[in-house]
Design an enzyme around this catalytic site. Structure first.
Site, PDB file in Angstrom:
ATOM      1  N   ARG A  62      18.695  62.687  57.797  1.00 27.74           N
ATOM      2  CA  ARG A  62      17.760  61.687  57.285  1.00 27.74           C
ATOM      3  C   ARG A  62      18.440  60.635  56.422  1.00 27.74           C
ATOM      4  NH1 ARG A  62      12.167  63.193  57.561  1.00 27.74           N
ATOM      5  NH2 ARG A  62      12.017  65.049  58.839  1.00 27.74           N
ATOM      6  N   HIS A 108      15.212  39.007  67.824  1.00 30.44           N
ATOM      7  CA  HIS A 108      14.289  39.578  68.809  1.00 30.44           C
ATOM      8  C   HIS A 108      13.175  40.408  68.175  1.00 30.44           C
ATOM      9  CE1 HIS A 108      16.926  43.150  68.597  1.00 30.44           C
ATOM     10  NE2 HIS A 108      15.952  43.833  69.148  1.00 30.44           N
ATOM     11  N   TYR A 109      13.322  40.767  66.884  1.00 23.60           N
ATOM     12  CA  TYR A 109      12.224  41.487  66.234  1.00 23.60           C
ATOM     13  C   TYR A 109      10.976  40.606  66.107  1.00 23.60           C
ATOM     14  CZ  TYR A 109      13.871  46.141  65.667  1.00 23.60           C
ATOM     15  OH  TYR A 109      14.234  47.432  65.960  1.00 23.60           O
ATOM     16  N   ARG A 151       5.451  49.971  55.944  1.00 21.88           N
ATOM     17  CA  ARG A 151       4.501  50.849  55.248  1.00 21.88           C
ATOM     18  C   ARG A 151       4.060  50.150  53.969  1.00 21.88           C
ATOM     19  NH1 ARG A 151       5.550  56.120  57.857  1.00 21.88           N
ATOM     20  NH2 ARG A 151       3.802  56.938  56.705  1.00 21.88           N
ATOM     21  N   GLY A 175      27.746  34.146  79.475  1.00 22.61           N
ATOM     22  CA  GLY A 175      28.125  35.522  79.122  1.00 22.61           C
ATOM     23  C   GLY A 175      27.364  36.495  80.021  1.00 22.61           C
ATOM     24  N   HIS A 225      16.431  41.143  60.927  1.00 24.90           N
ATOM     25  CA  HIS A 225      15.181  41.729  61.430  1.00 24.90           C
ATOM     26  C   HIS A 225      14.214  42.112  60.297  1.00 24.90           C
ATOM     27  CE1 HIS A 225      17.370  41.659  65.056  1.00 24.90           C
ATOM     28  NE2 HIS A 225      17.897  42.867  65.034  1.00 24.90           N
ATOM     29  N   ALA A 251      23.092  40.518  78.497  1.00 27.00           N
ATOM     30  CA  ALA A 251      22.573  39.831  79.683  1.00 27.00           C
ATOM     31  C   ALA A 251      22.010  40.846  80.670  1.00 27.00           C
ATOM     32  CB  ALA A 251      23.684  39.009  80.328  1.00 27.00           C
ATOM     33  N   LYS A 252      22.784  41.896  80.896  1.00 29.57           N
ATOM     34  CA  LYS A 252      22.351  42.899  81.885  1.00 29.57           C
ATOM     35  C   LYS A 252      21.150  43.699  81.376  1.00 29.57           C
ATOM     36  CE  LYS A 252      26.841  44.083  82.674  1.00 29.57           C
ATOM     37  NZ  LYS A 252      28.003  44.811  83.042  1.00 29.57           N
TER      38      LYS A 252
HETATM   39  N1  LIG Z   1      24.302  43.962  73.219  1.00 28.40           N
HETATM   40  C1  LIG Z   1      23.260  44.007  72.407  1.00 28.40           C
HETATM   41  O1  LIG Z   1      22.477  44.950  72.412  1.00 28.40           O
HETATM   42  C2  LIG Z   1      23.013  42.893  71.439  1.00 28.40           C
HETATM   43  C3  LIG Z   1      23.816  41.777  71.412  1.00 28.40           C
HETATM   44  N2  LIG Z   1      23.534  40.741  70.553  1.00 28.40           N
HETATM   45  C4  LIG Z   1      24.374  39.537  70.544  1.00 28.40           C
HETATM   46  O2  LIG Z   1      24.348  38.943  71.836  1.00 28.40           O
HETATM   47  C5  LIG Z   1      25.606  38.375  72.136  1.00 28.40           C
HETATM   48  C6  LIG Z   1      26.159  39.011  73.417  1.00 28.40           C
HETATM   49  O3  LIG Z   1      26.263  40.399  73.216  1.00 28.40           O
HETATM   50  P1  LIG Z   1      26.919  41.369  74.310  1.00 28.40           P
HETATM   51  O4  LIG Z   1      26.384  41.066  75.651  1.00 28.40           O
HETATM   52  O5  LIG Z   1      26.793  42.725  73.764  1.00 28.40           O
HETATM   53  O6  LIG Z   1      28.435  40.910  74.250  1.00 28.40           O
HETATM   54  P2  LIG Z   1      29.633  41.318  75.180  1.00 28.40           P
HETATM   55  O7  LIG Z   1      30.727  41.802  74.319  1.00 28.40           O
HETATM   56  O8  LIG Z   1      29.185  42.152  76.303  1.00 28.40           O
HETATM   57  O9  LIG Z   1      30.114  39.874  75.689  1.00 28.40           O
HETATM   58  C7  LIG Z   1      29.390  39.074  76.632  1.00 28.40           C
HETATM   59  C8  LIG Z   1      30.385  38.412  77.563  1.00 28.40           C
HETATM   60  O10 LIG Z   1      31.183  37.496  76.819  1.00 28.40           O
HETATM   61  C9  LIG Z   1      32.513  37.506  77.324  1.00 28.40           C
HETATM   62  N3  LIG Z   1      33.434  37.884  76.246  1.00 28.40           N
HETATM   63  C10 LIG Z   1      33.473  39.044  75.571  1.00 28.40           C
HETATM   64  N4  LIG Z   1      34.444  39.031  74.643  1.00 28.40           N
HETATM   65  C11 LIG Z   1      35.035  37.842  74.749  1.00 28.40           C
HETATM   66  C12 LIG Z   1      36.106  37.214  74.058  1.00 28.40           C
HETATM   67  N5  LIG Z   1      36.755  37.834  73.069  1.00 28.40           N
HETATM   68  N6  LIG Z   1      36.458  35.976  74.423  1.00 28.40           N
HETATM   69  C13 LIG Z   1      35.797  35.345  75.402  1.00 28.40           C
HETATM   70  N7  LIG Z   1      34.769  35.884  76.082  1.00 28.40           N
HETATM   71  C14 LIG Z   1      34.389  37.101  75.763  1.00 28.40           C
HETATM   72  C15 LIG Z   1      32.575  38.531  78.447  1.00 28.40           C
HETATM   73  O11 LIG Z   1      32.392  37.842  79.673  1.00 28.40           O
HETATM   74  P3  LIG Z   1      33.606  37.315  80.569  1.00 28.40           P
HETATM   75  O12 LIG Z   1      34.831  38.090  80.199  1.00 28.40           O
HETATM   76  O13 LIG Z   1      33.140  37.568  81.956  1.00 28.40           O
HETATM   77  O14 LIG Z   1      33.704  35.885  80.236  1.00 28.40           O
HETATM   78  C16 LIG Z   1      31.359  39.398  78.194  1.00 28.40           C
HETATM   79  O15 LIG Z   1      30.842  39.952  79.375  1.00 28.40           O
HETATM   80  C17 LIG Z   1      26.491  38.616  70.917  1.00 28.40           C
HETATM   81  O16 LIG Z   1      26.395  37.492  70.078  1.00 28.40           O
HETATM   82  C18 LIG Z   1      25.837  39.822  70.252  1.00 28.40           C
HETATM   83  O17 LIG Z   1      26.081  39.853  68.882  1.00 28.40           O
HETATM   84  C19 LIG Z   1      22.450  40.774  69.724  1.00 28.40           C
HETATM   85  C20 LIG Z   1      21.608  41.846  69.705  1.00 28.40           C
HETATM   86  C21 LIG Z   1      21.828  43.018  70.521  1.00 28.40           C
HETATM   87  O1  LIG Z   2      19.995  43.394  66.800  1.00 32.37           O
HETATM   88  C1  LIG Z   2      20.180  44.575  66.950  1.00 32.37           C
HETATM   89  O2  LIG Z   2      19.142  45.355  67.335  1.00 32.37           O
HETATM   90  C2  LIG Z   2      19.353  46.608  67.928  1.00 32.37           C
HETATM   91  C3  LIG Z   2      18.020  47.337  67.852  1.00 32.37           C
HETATM   92  O3  LIG Z   2      17.066  46.660  68.608  1.00 32.37           O
HETATM   93  P1  LIG Z   2      15.833  47.435  69.213  1.00 32.37           P
HETATM   94  O4  LIG Z   2      14.977  46.377  69.783  1.00 32.37           O
HETATM   95  O5  LIG Z   2      16.379  48.383  70.237  1.00 32.37           O
HETATM   96  O6  LIG Z   2      15.197  48.168  68.084  1.00 32.37           O
HETATM   97  C4  LIG Z   2      20.439  47.384  67.225  1.00 32.37           C
HETATM   98  O7  LIG Z   2      20.731  48.560  67.947  1.00 32.37           O
HETATM   99  C5  LIG Z   2      21.685  46.536  67.146  1.00 32.37           C
HETATM  100  O8  LIG Z   2      22.676  47.224  66.379  1.00 32.37           O
HETATM  101  C6  LIG Z   2      21.402  45.214  66.493  1.00 32.37           C
HETATM  102  O9  LIG Z   2      22.535  44.355  66.639  1.00 32.37           O
END
Ligand SMILES: NC(=O)C1=CN([C@@H]2O[C@H](COP(=O)(O)OP(=O)(O)OC[C@H]3O[C@@H](n4cnc5c(N)ncnc54)[C@H](OP(=O)(O)O)[C@@H]3O)[C@@H](O)[C@H]2O)C=CC1
Ligand SMILES: O=C1O[C@H](COP(=O)(O)O)[C@@H](O)[C@H](O)[C@H]1O
Length: 521
Positions: A495, A204-205, A372, A37, A266, A43-44
């Site tokens: 709030r 990640h917390y 708290r 992904g 978390h 990832a980014k």
């Molecule tokens: N973003 C965040 O801040 C956080 C994310 N997460 C978790 O981390 C994981 C990744 O999150 P995030 O990077 O935001 O996800 P994205 O929606 O950005 O998806 C990651 C990659 O998966 C592929 N993808 C997306 N949707 C589909 C689909 N329907 N079918 C197949 N491939 C798909 C795409 O890559 P390609 O099309 O190139 O294959 C995409 O770039 C998730 O489980 C999310 O819940 C948890 C905490 C915070």
């Molecule tokens: O897991 C998640 O965490 C973020 C908040 O993380 P933080 O490290 O920036 O406090 C939250 O925005 C997101 O909704 C949730 O999926």
């Protein structure tokens, strides 16, 4: 356990290595980290930058390779360009930053492929072998994809791209299901292909500095542990707030809501660390055993102990902030909560009757996460009439662990105002990290990735912990959804719903984050 080699695991799967293989020779092994992904947001934003930070700090093994895997069409150079836009060096580590980035990018490669078929992963396996160049191969896969793809990836990758003689591990991102049933189903599916020891469920917390310090504070300071019970603690509050909405993530969020997004994982993980008994040792299994015990002692949350809210649009200073329901990816008439407050209880000898209050919300007035701890009042307080504008009988000690921003641990005390009279006021004994420690605090993902490379499970969630966590929240989530309980609307940037105050008042509590500056209630 060192580097994950001293675990008792089923012979055939033994962390991906043949039984009896023993630890690899020093210097004879390599680690490949595949971000599945790789084109996505997480990832980014987090994973590649964390890997670079570890590389910069010389925390990665001498021989390592990073692969990005996704369906998007990209080559190695394009992946490099994408990653390079996200990399930064720590403020205190600017020297050679550009060179270091270049060296890191030279170790990054890309393999395009589908998630539900084996061809792409077979090609990945071929390329990994090329890079491994005959060393003992250890492989870490980070599942940074939406949850409906987790099992496909694990099936395909474990069958075709597992290490032949080293370890193979998978980091799995939340959400781990939506309730007890779907989480159990996910666990069973993952375990068809992996041993529990190969699975690193990330929260990640648990990698945040202050959360790590919670156990240190409790177990290495005599002054706290004796007070850590119903005898001295009146209530505990776990507070999470963000000053932005679900912008761009409404589609994902609507299927989960704030209770699943923040509370069930978390905040509950922090609560478990806060309330657990002293573990036998710092070993992962000893700590996780204690967390499971405390989670299993908790009462399932009841509907009357929950308040839900949803933010609505608001205009301030000529700027308009959209409501949750204005997001085009959110279904019309959605009752998904973006805010929740809850009162939880642990039915064991240490915590009997102590309310653990949680509050989590998006689009609030501030970004903050804190724990708290409000202590009981001093019986027969001699000084109760000597304060400046505060009733010392009710302005009790409060210990605050501010997880973010501006990490700090401070203790609110009553203290004499200097001078000839005898007047008291409230002051803080304050450990503000930015003043005490002059170095940048590593991102949570750095610590967790490093632990996964080292085979350390302490900060990852075990499947029985997950079951216990879902058991607390599943009944109320079902009830909220079956009854379509309407959330109380609150303006973006406020709030949150007033209902949260009534809930706290039911237990004779005032939220610490909104008490007067002098700490009075
Ligand atoms: N973003 C965040 O801040 C956080 C994310 N997460 C978790 O981390 C994981 C990744 O999150 P995030 O990077 O935001 O996800 P994205 O929606 O950005 O998806 C990651 C990659 O998966 C592929 N993808 C997306 N949707 C589909 C689909 N329907 N079918 C197949 N491939 C798909 C795409 O890559 P390609 O099309 O190139 O294959 C995409 O770039 C998730 O489980 C999310 O819940 C948890 C905490 C915070
Ligand atoms: O897991 C998640 O965490 C973020 C908040 O993380 P933080 O490290 O920036 O406090 C939250 O925005 C997101 O909704 C949730 O999926």
């Amino acid at each position: 356990m060192v580097n994950g080699y001293a675990e008792v695991v089923p012979a055939e799967v033994l962390d991906g290595r043949p039984a009896g293989a023993g630890p690899p020779e020093q210097g004879g092994s390599t680690v490949s980290i595949t971000v599945v992904g790789a084109s996505g947001d997480l990832a980014k934003k987090k994973i590649f930058p964390a890997l670079f930070a570890l590389f910069y700090e010389d925390c990665l093994p001498e021989h390592f390779t990073v692969f990005g895997y996704a369906r998007s069409k990209m080559n190695d150079a394009e992946l490099g360009t994408m990653i390079s836009r996200t990399l930064t060096c720590r403020i205190d580590k600017r020297e050679n930053c550009g060179d270091k980035m270049e060296q890191f990018l030279q170790r990054c490669f890309y393999q395009p492929g589908q998630y539900n078929t084996e061809e792409g992963f077979a090609e990945l396996d071929r390329k990994l072998k090329e890079k491994e160049a005959g060393r003992i191969p250890n492989r870490l896969f980070y599942l940074s994809v939406p949850p409906n793809i987790f099992v496909d990836v694990v099936r395909s990758a474990s069958r075709t791209a597992s290490s032949s003689s080293g370890w193979t591990r998978f980091i799995v991102e939340k959400p781990f299901g939506r309730d007890s049933e779907s989480s159990g189903e996910l666990t069973r599916s993952l375990k068809k292909y992996l041993a529990e020891e190969q699975i690193f469920r990330i929260d990640h917390y648990l990698g945040k500095e202050l959360v790590e310090n919670l156990s240190v504070l409790r177990f290495s300071n005599l002054v706290f542990e004796p007070l850590w019970s119903r005898n001295y603690i009146r209530n505990v509050q776990l507070i999470f707030s963000e000053d932005f909405g679900t912008e761009g993530r409404g589609g994902y969020f609507d299927n989960y809501g704030i209770i699943r997004d923040i509370m069930q994982n978390h905040l509950l993980q922090i609560l478990a660390l806060f309330a657990m008994e002293t573990p036998v040792s710092l070993d992962a299994e000893d700590i996780r055993n204690e967390k499971v015990k405390v989670l299993r002692s908790m009462r399932p949350l009841k509907l009357e102990d929950v308040v839900v809210g949803q933010y609505k649009g608001h205009t301030r200073g000529g700027r308009s902030f959209p409501g949750y329901a204005d997001d085009p990816t959110v279904p019309k008439g959605s009752v998904t909560p973006t805010f929740a407050a809850a009162a939880l209880f642990i039915d064991n000898a240490r915590w009997d009757g102590v309310p653990f209050l949680m509050k989590a919300g998006k689009a609030l007035h501030t970004r903050r996460a804190e724990i708290r701890v409000q202590f009981r009042r001093v019986p027969g307080n001699l000084y109760r009439r000597r304060s400046i504008g505060t009733d010392l009988d009710t302005a009790t000690n409060e210990l605050v662990l501010r997880v973010q921003p501006d990490e700090a641990i401070y203790l609110r005390i009553n203290s004499k105002v200097p001078g000839l009279g005898m007047r008291l006021d409230r002051s803080d004994l304050n450990l503000l990290y930015s003043e005490r420690y002059r170095r940048e605090i590593p991102d949570a993902y750095e610590r967790l990735l490093l632990d996964a490379v080292e085979g350390e499970h302490r900060l990852f969630i075990r499947s029985d912990e997950l079951d216990a966590a879902w058991a607390i929240f599943t009944p109320v989530l079902r009830e909220l959804e079956d009854r379509r309980v309407a959330p109380e609307l609150y303006p973006y940037g406020s709030r949150g719903p007033v209902g949260a105050h009534y809930l706290a008042a039911n237990y004779n509590v005032r939220w610490g984050d909104i008490a007067g500056d002098d700490g009075s209630f």
